[in-house]
Design an enzyme around this catalytic site. Structure first.
Site, short mmCIF file in Angstrom:
data_model
loop_
_atom_site.label_atom_id
_atom_site.label_comp_id
_atom_site.label_asym_id
_atom_site.label_seq_id
_atom_site.Cartn_x
_atom_site.Cartn_y
_atom_site.Cartn_z
N ILE A 193 5.90 -6.32 7.83
CA ILE A 193 4.73 -7.18 8.03
C ILE A 193 4.18 -6.98 9.45
CG2 ILE A 193 5.48 -8.97 6.41
CD1 ILE A 193 6.35 -10.65 8.90
N GLY A 229 0.81 -1.22 0.00
CA GLY A 229 0.00 0.00 0.00
C GLY A 229 0.84 1.26 0.00
N TYR A 237 -2.04 5.33 11.16
CA TYR A 237 -2.95 4.39 10.49
C TYR A 237 -3.32 4.92 9.11
CZ TYR A 237 -3.18 1.49 14.60
OH TYR A 237 -2.83 0.63 15.62
N PRO A 281 4.63 6.29 9.89
CA PRO A 281 3.23 6.45 9.52
C PRO A 281 2.31 6.07 10.68
CG PRO A 281 4.43 5.08 7.92
CD PRO A 281 5.30 5.23 9.12
N ALA A 299 9.72 -2.40 3.32
CA ALA A 299 9.09 -3.72 3.48
C ALA A 299 8.83 -4.01 4.95
CB ALA A 299 10.00 -4.80 2.89
N TYR A 314 5.80 -6.04 16.73
CA TYR A 314 5.86 -4.94 15.76
C TYR A 314 6.37 -3.64 16.41
CZ TYR A 314 3.99 -2.05 11.86
OH TYR A 314 3.82 -1.18 10.80
N1 CAA Z 1 -6.18 -1.41 25.10
C1 CAA Z 1 -6.67 -2.12 26.15
N2 CAA Z 1 -7.37 -3.23 26.03
C2 CAA Z 1 -7.61 -3.67 24.79
C3 CAA Z 1 -7.16 -3.00 23.66
C4 CAA Z 1 -6.42 -1.82 23.85
N3 CAA Z 1 -5.96 -1.11 22.84
N4 CAA Z 1 -7.54 -3.68 22.56
C5 CAA Z 1 -8.23 -4.76 23.01
N5 CAA Z 1 -8.28 -4.74 24.35
C6 CAA Z 1 -8.95 -5.69 25.22
C7 CAA Z 1 -10.38 -5.94 24.80
O1 CAA Z 1 -11.22 -4.96 25.34
C8 CAA Z 1 -10.66 -7.31 25.39
O2 CAA Z 1 -10.89 -7.17 26.76
P1 CAA Z 1 -11.75 -8.27 27.58
O3 CAA Z 1 -11.01 -9.58 27.46
O4 CAA Z 1 -11.77 -7.74 28.97
O5 CAA Z 1 -13.09 -8.29 26.92
C9 CAA Z 1 -9.31 -7.98 25.20
O6 CAA Z 1 -8.33 -6.95 25.10
C10 CAA Z 1 -9.24 -8.76 23.91
O7 CAA Z 1 -8.29 -9.66 24.13
P2 CAA Z 1 -8.20 -10.97 23.26
O8 CAA Z 1 -7.16 -11.84 23.86
O9 CAA Z 1 -9.55 -11.57 23.07
O10 CAA Z 1 -7.69 -10.36 21.89
P3 CAA Z 1 -8.13 -10.72 20.42
O11 CAA Z 1 -7.44 -11.97 20.05
O12 CAA Z 1 -9.59 -10.62 20.26
O13 CAA Z 1 -7.49 -9.51 19.58
C11 CAA Z 1 -5.73 -8.23 18.71
C12 CAA Z 1 -6.24 -8.98 19.91
C13 CAA Z 1 -5.45 -9.18 17.53
C14 CAA Z 1 -4.44 -7.60 19.11
C15 CAA Z 1 -6.76 -7.18 18.28
O14 CAA Z 1 -7.10 -6.39 19.38
C16 CAA Z 1 -6.22 -6.28 17.20
O15 CAA Z 1 -6.14 -6.62 16.05
N6 CAA Z 1 -5.84 -5.05 17.60
C17 CAA Z 1 -5.30 -4.06 16.66
C18 CAA Z 1 -3.83 -4.12 16.64
C19 CAA Z 1 -3.35 -3.02 15.74
O16 CAA Z 1 -3.64 -1.85 15.93
N7 CAA Z 1 -2.59 -3.38 14.75
C20 CAA Z 1 -2.12 -2.40 13.81
C21 CAA Z 1 -1.99 -3.04 12.46
S1 CAA Z 1 -1.65 -1.83 11.23
C22 CAA Z 1 -0.08 -1.40 11.51
O17 CAA Z 1 0.62 -1.93 12.29
C23 CAA Z 1 0.42 -0.27 10.67
C24 CAA Z 1 1.02 0.79 11.50
O18 CAA Z 1 2.23 0.93 11.47
C25 CAA Z 1 0.14 1.68 12.27
#
Ligand code: CAA
Length: 247
Positions: A92, A14, A186, A184, A90, A154
């Site tokens: 991931i 992207g 989001y 960057p 690059a 990451y």
């Molecule tokens: N802060 C605090 N608590 C959080 C939270 C946060 N930011 N995000 C989730 N939680 C909590 C939830 O509320 C939930 O709480 P409960 O268990 O009390 O209900 C719990 O954490 C969820 O935990 P799980 O073990 O069930 O987690 P999951 O497997 O459902 O998902 C995850 C975890 C995969 C990390 C998911 O939250 C996710 O994808 N998060 C986004 C991560 C992210 O921002 N990635 C960026 C990708 S893009 C990128 O990286 C580019 C860049 O450079 C910006």
């Protein structure tokens, strides 16, 4: 002046594609890398770029492999010309909370996002310094600056990029080689679209600008740092995140 050769790793992602376009617009001779094995896809991408007016040479590259990076650099320098601009783009994600983060998720992200910096810069840096001109931009992330739930791997890799950047910026400073990071936030890319919708909506709510960034807005920062007259900007980080994190 002959066109300077600019390498963008992960060119078809992207952000990479926008960076390639911005470099072409700056009259660079652009070389984009693609993952070994994805030749057909890369060729079709190259044809689409050409149809849109962007001439990009493509080469396979595995940024996790030092020897492969060295031979990629040697081949590009022999066939295209000395590499004077390098954008280490690059990267991931393999997200997961620490309690479930497997060693292979940790290693894949560290190798691709951080080891790659060394793998690409080390074989090139001395030659760049010897030629007296270089622009290196290492793509980090907002989440390397602030940390992110679910991204211990990451965030660690992206934070490591700052130390690496500042160290080699000092080594290149007297040789005309600048080294900077761009972080960057989001951005509207396939990587960010993998984040679950409810999580992403909450993230966007926290962005003061009120929207995801566009890839062109990152390419603009890269073009700025790689410009001819950017020689006094080195060892710094340019955050492009819509105000989500102000350091
Ligand atoms: N802060 C605090 N608590 C959080 C939270 C946060 N930011 N995000 C989730 N939680 C909590 C939830 O509320 C939930 O709480 P409960 O268990 O009390 O209900 C719990 O954490 C969820 O935990 P799980 O073990 O069930 O987690 P999951 O497997 O459902 O998902 C995850 C975890 C995969 C990390 C998911 O939250 C996710 O994808 N998060 C986004 C991560 C992210 O921002 N990635 C960026 C990708 S893009 C990128 O990286 C580019 C860049 O450079 C910006």
């Amino acid at each position: 002046m002959t066109q300077r050769v600019a390498v963008v790793t992960g060119a078809q992602g992207g952000l990479g594609e926008s960076m390639c376009k911005a470099m072409c617009d700056q009259d660079r001779r652009v070389v984009g890398s693609f993952l070994p094995g994805a030749e057909a896809e890369a060729q079709s991408w190259q044809a689409d770029m050409k149809a849109a007016g962007y001439d990009v040479a493509i080469y396979p590259l595995d940024v996790t492999d030092y020897d492969h990076c060295s031979s990629f650099i040697a081949k590009v320098e022999e066939e295209v010309g000395p590499i004077e601009i390098l954008v280490n783009n690059a990267g991931i994600t393999r997200d997961g909370p620490l309690k479930r983060l497997k060693p292979e998720q940790w290693q894949a992200v560290l190798r691709t996002n951080l080891d790659s910096m060394y793998n690409m810069c080390q074989p090139l840096f001395d030659a760049m310094c010897g030629r007296g001109f270089g622009r290196i931009v290492n793509i980090s992330s907002l989440n390397g600056e602030k940390g992110q739930f679910g991204q211990a791997n990451y965030s660690a890799a992206k934070a490591g990029i700052y130390g690496f950047t500042k160290a080699i910026a000092q080594e290149g400073a007297r040789k005309g080689v600048t080294v900077n990071a761009v972080s960057p936030g989001y951005i509207d890319t396939p990587m960010v679209r993998q984040v679950p919708e409810n999580v992403l909506n909450a993230i966007v709510d926290g962005i003061p600008v009120g929207r995801l960034g566009q890839p062109e807005e990152i390419a603009r920062a890269v073009a700025f740092l790689t410009a001819e007259d950017a020689g006094f900007i080195t060892g710094t980080n340019l955050s492009v995140n819509g105000g989500q994190y102000m350091s």
